[in-house]
Write a protein that holds these residues in place. Sequence first.
Motif, PDB file in Angstrom:
ATOM      1  N   LEU A 102     -23.586  99.547  19.868  1.00 31.92           N
ATOM      2  CA  LEU A 102     -24.615  98.770  19.762  1.00 31.92           C
ATOM      3  C   LEU A 102     -25.814  99.794  19.061  1.00 31.92           C
ATOM      4  N   VAL A 103     -26.175  99.377  17.894  1.00 29.73           N
ATOM      5  CA  VAL A 103     -27.329 100.017  17.169  1.00 29.73           C
ATOM      6  C   VAL A 103     -28.617  99.297  17.286  1.00 29.73           C
ATOM      7  N   CYS A 104     -29.262 100.083  18.321  1.00 27.20           N
ATOM      8  CA  CYS A 104     -30.399  99.523  18.897  1.00 27.20           C
ATOM      9  C   CYS A 104     -31.843  99.930  18.165  1.00 27.20           C
ATOM     10  N   ASP A 105     -31.974  99.329  16.911  1.00 26.54           N
ATOM     11  CA  ASP A 105     -33.134  99.862  16.032  1.00 26.54           C
ATOM     12  C   ASP A 105     -33.455  98.829  15.091  1.00 26.54           C
ATOM     13  N   THR A 106     -33.271  97.604  15.831  1.00 28.04           N
ATOM     14  CA  THR A 106     -33.855  96.384  15.006  1.00 28.04           C
ATOM     15  C   THR A 106     -34.508  95.452  15.717  1.00 28.04           C
ATOM     16  N   GLY A 107     -34.535  94.276  15.668  1.00 34.64           N
ATOM     17  CA  GLY A 107     -35.213  93.425  16.577  1.00 34.64           C
ATOM     18  C   GLY A 107     -34.936  91.825  16.422  1.00 34.64           C
ATOM     19  N   ASN A 108     -35.769  90.911  17.214  1.00 35.82           N
ATOM     20  CA  ASN A 108     -35.568  89.678  17.317  1.00 35.82           C
ATOM     21  C   ASN A 108     -36.427  88.846  16.301  1.00 35.82           C
ATOM     22  N   ALA A 109     -36.020  87.661  16.007  1.00 32.54           N
ATOM     23  CA  ALA A 109     -36.703  86.857  15.084  1.00 32.54           C
ATOM     24  C   ALA A 109     -38.296  86.701  15.363  1.00 32.54           C
ATOM     25  N   SER A 110     -38.356  86.442  16.408  1.00 33.15           N
ATOM     26  CA  SER A 110     -39.949  86.429  17.014  1.00 33.15           C
ATOM     27  C   SER A 110     -39.715  86.715  18.693  1.00 33.15           C
ATOM     28  N   VAL A 111     -40.699  86.894  19.416  1.00 30.29           N
ATOM     29  CA  VAL A 111     -40.946  86.867  20.691  1.00 30.29           C
ATOM     30  C   VAL A 111     -40.067  85.843  21.542  1.00 30.29           C
ATOM     31  N   SER A 156     -29.897  80.301  22.250  1.00 28.45           N
ATOM     32  CA  SER A 156     -28.910  80.617  21.397  1.00 28.45           C
ATOM     33  C   SER A 156     -29.370  81.960  20.634  1.00 28.45           C
ATOM     34  N   MET A 157     -28.591  82.979  20.204  1.00 29.01           N
ATOM     35  CA  MET A 157     -28.660  84.194  19.449  1.00 29.01           C
ATOM     36  C   MET A 157     -28.569  83.772  18.169  1.00 29.01           C
ATOM     37  N   VAL A 158     -29.555  84.316  17.105  1.00 28.08           N
ATOM     38  CA  VAL A 158     -29.631  83.653  15.649  1.00 28.08           C
ATOM     39  C   VAL A 158     -28.854  85.069  15.076  1.00 28.08           C
ATOM     40  N   HIS A 159     -28.541  84.897  13.717  1.00 26.94           N
ATOM     41  CA  HIS A 159     -28.316  86.002  12.846  1.00 26.94           C
ATOM     42  C   HIS A 159     -29.294  86.086  11.707  1.00 26.94           C
ATOM     43  N   LEU A 160     -29.887  87.378  11.812  1.00 30.72           N
ATOM     44  CA  LEU A 160     -30.993  87.826  10.836  1.00 30.72           C
ATOM     45  C   LEU A 160     -30.629  88.656   9.905  1.00 30.72           C
ATOM     46  N   GLY A 161     -31.086  89.003   8.541  1.00 32.49           N
ATOM     47  CA  GLY A 161     -30.972  90.041   7.709  1.00 32.49           C
ATOM     48  C   GLY A 161     -32.179  91.075   7.726  1.00 32.49           C
ATOM     49  N   GLN A 162     -32.067  92.127   7.367  1.00 35.16           N
ATOM     50  CA  GLN A 162     -33.331  92.900   7.500  1.00 35.16           C
ATOM     51  C   GLN A 162     -33.245  93.701   6.194  1.00 35.16           C
ATOM     52  N   GLY A 163     -34.588  93.946   5.884  1.00 29.01           N
ATOM     53  CA  GLY A 163     -34.906  94.594   4.497  1.00 29.01           C
ATOM     54  C   GLY A 163     -34.675  95.997   4.470  1.00 29.01           C
ATOM     55  N   GLY A 164     -34.995  96.670   5.565  1.00 28.91           N
ATOM     56  CA  GLY A 164     -34.716  98.240   5.488  1.00 28.91           C
ATOM     57  C   GLY A 164     -33.573  98.594   5.757  1.00 28.91           C
ATOM     58  N   SER A 165     -33.035  99.774   5.146  1.00 32.59           N
ATOM     59  CA  SER A 165     -31.870 100.396   5.102  1.00 32.59           C
ATOM     60  C   SER A 165     -31.411 101.230   6.310  1.00 32.59           C
ATOM     61  N   ILE A 166     -30.236 101.191   6.739  1.00 35.19           N
ATOM     62  CA  ILE A 166     -29.961 101.979   7.981  1.00 35.19           C
ATOM     63  C   ILE A 166     -28.674 102.812   7.410  1.00 35.19           C
ATOM     64  N   PRO A 167     -28.730 103.823   6.865  1.00 28.67           N
ATOM     65  CA  PRO A 167     -27.380 104.312   6.216  1.00 28.67           C
ATOM     66  C   PRO A 167     -26.286 104.646   7.311  1.00 28.67           C
ATOM     67  N   GLY A 214     -32.407  94.938  19.269  1.00 26.84           N
ATOM     68  CA  GLY A 214     -33.541  95.921  19.563  1.00 26.84           C
ATOM     69  C   GLY A 214     -34.787  94.841  19.861  1.00 26.84           C
ATOM     70  N   VAL A 215     -35.637  95.772  20.360  1.00 29.33           N
ATOM     71  CA  VAL A 215     -36.925  95.201  21.022  1.00 29.33           C
ATOM     72  C   VAL A 215     -37.935  95.021  19.953  1.00 29.33           C
ATOM     73  N   GLU A 216     -37.813  95.476  18.727  1.00 27.61           N
ATOM     74  CA  GLU A 216     -38.727  95.153  17.709  1.00 27.61           C
ATOM     75  C   GLU A 216     -38.799  93.706  17.286  1.00 27.61           C
ATOM     76  N   GLU A 217     -39.899  93.084  16.766  1.00 21.99           N
ATOM     77  CA  GLU A 217     -40.184  91.815  16.201  1.00 21.99           C
ATOM     78  C   GLU A 217     -41.199  91.728  15.595  1.00 21.99           C
ATOM     79  N   PRO A 218     -41.813  90.941  14.543  1.00 21.85           N
ATOM     80  CA  PRO A 218     -42.793  90.995  13.514  1.00 21.85           C
ATOM     81  C   PRO A 218     -44.026  91.424  14.336  1.00 21.85           C
ATOM     82  N   GLN A 219     -44.374  91.004  15.530  1.00 18.85           N
ATOM     83  CA  GLN A 219     -45.535  91.474  15.962  1.00 18.85           C
ATOM     84  C   GLN A 219     -45.846  92.934  16.354  1.00 18.85           C
ATOM     85  N   ALA A 220     -44.536  93.554  16.661  1.00 13.53           N
ATOM     86  CA  ALA A 220     -44.512  95.057  16.829  1.00 13.53           C
ATOM     87  C   ALA A 220     -45.299  95.968  15.869  1.00 13.53           C
TER      88      ALA A 220
END
Length: 449
Positions: A176-185, A380-391, A409-415
């Motif tokens: 569980l790589v917890c360093d991303t987030g949801n589409a919105s709250v 339902s859980m959705v699938h997202l992409g992310q622009g940032g790299s996590i090597p 993770g707990v991040e989302e755009p308003q964060a």
Amino acid sequence: MDLRGRVTGLMGRARTDLAELVVIPSVADSRQYPPEGCARAAQWVVEAFIEEGFRDAHLEETADGSQAVIGSRPCADPAAPTVLLYAHYDVQPPLDEDAWRTPPFELTEVDGRWYGRGAADCKGNIVMHLTALRALGDDVPVNLKLVVEGSEEQGTGGLEDFVPKHAELLQADTILVCDTGNASVGVPAATVSLRGMVNLVVSVDALSSEVHSGMFGGAAPDALAALVAMLATLRDATGDTTVTGLDHGQTWPGEPYPPEQFRTDAGLVDGAALLGSGTVSDMLWARPALTILGIDCPPVLGSAAAIAPHARARLNLRIPPGTEPDVAEKALTEHLLASAPWGVRVGVESEATGAPFLARTDGPAYRAMAAAMEEAFGTSMVHLGQGGSIPLCNVFAETYPNAEIVLMGVEEPQALIHAPNESVDPREIARLALAEALFMQGLASGRER
């Protein structure tokens, strides 16, 4: 077991934990902040997870000098699945402190959100892990391993070097790589695609020194004008990136990003157009994207009536899964060289590269997480992409080819991670802590939907 009620009852402690973490200025770059901040944060994490059953939690020094928290918590059944929990305790510097509405290193509640540097990225995820564990208490049904690193934001690769050299220490069935987030709250998501990147510095030399524009302008080549002409070839009139040799027509198969939401999230000024010929999701997660990060040239204030003999630009090319960094670097370099006008001398220096990542989503862990997210969030859980790299994700995938890697993770755009006024919605911490606890139960029992 009323897990939802337990999580609700633990949120006061979660806020106390996050306040204790946010007050620690754990910026990994010692040129800006003393290393004592990271040392304090690392020790706080060790002690917190020891209290939650990781009796062997300890610090391991990595190749870049940072310290990673490593630990394990076996359950009663050695044959149960093993889950590795990941987060990081280092944070970005606060940048312009005058732009913060609240003190950056003090957790402050405003309109229901908790503000402070690292509140979402990524100390909020540390607290989320702790809250899930406390909700389960002694009834954790899976074997757990832990790694919380201290140089993710610095990008110096300490943990990436450590993992393959200590593969058995962190081996797990699910990571569980917890360093991303949801589409919105309130909209749960797993990030299944990460862009890779290529950073280059391109330099242009046209003259041996500055010359008077009145005496020589019109016949003498202008290095800055040549650079501008080269950079202009990297996008077309619609905003599509046009690096020769790269695929610019791919489409995103997952959750769409509504254009109006993106306008708000990105802070577009009135009248500004969205770029590209594809959807927002296509442009963000499925196609290459070229950004000009900086230009060295004479500033407006103090500039003279002279032709610039030299100019440089720093470029960032984001690449989707399916494009290798070396291929993209070669394509961008050749494009720049071919587009140079007037016979000016061009140099291209490689600064950094990173590979894209694409998760496998057809295994039992993804099914268990989807069920847990739906129960926790009510949708339902959705699938997202992310622009940032996590090597590190690619290192995990190469080191543990049979492991399922779930990014959440707990991040989302308003964060507003990495920006002034970073914050977290405590409801995201609560719902994701519940989802993580339910996931562990579902994975152990084989419950899937």
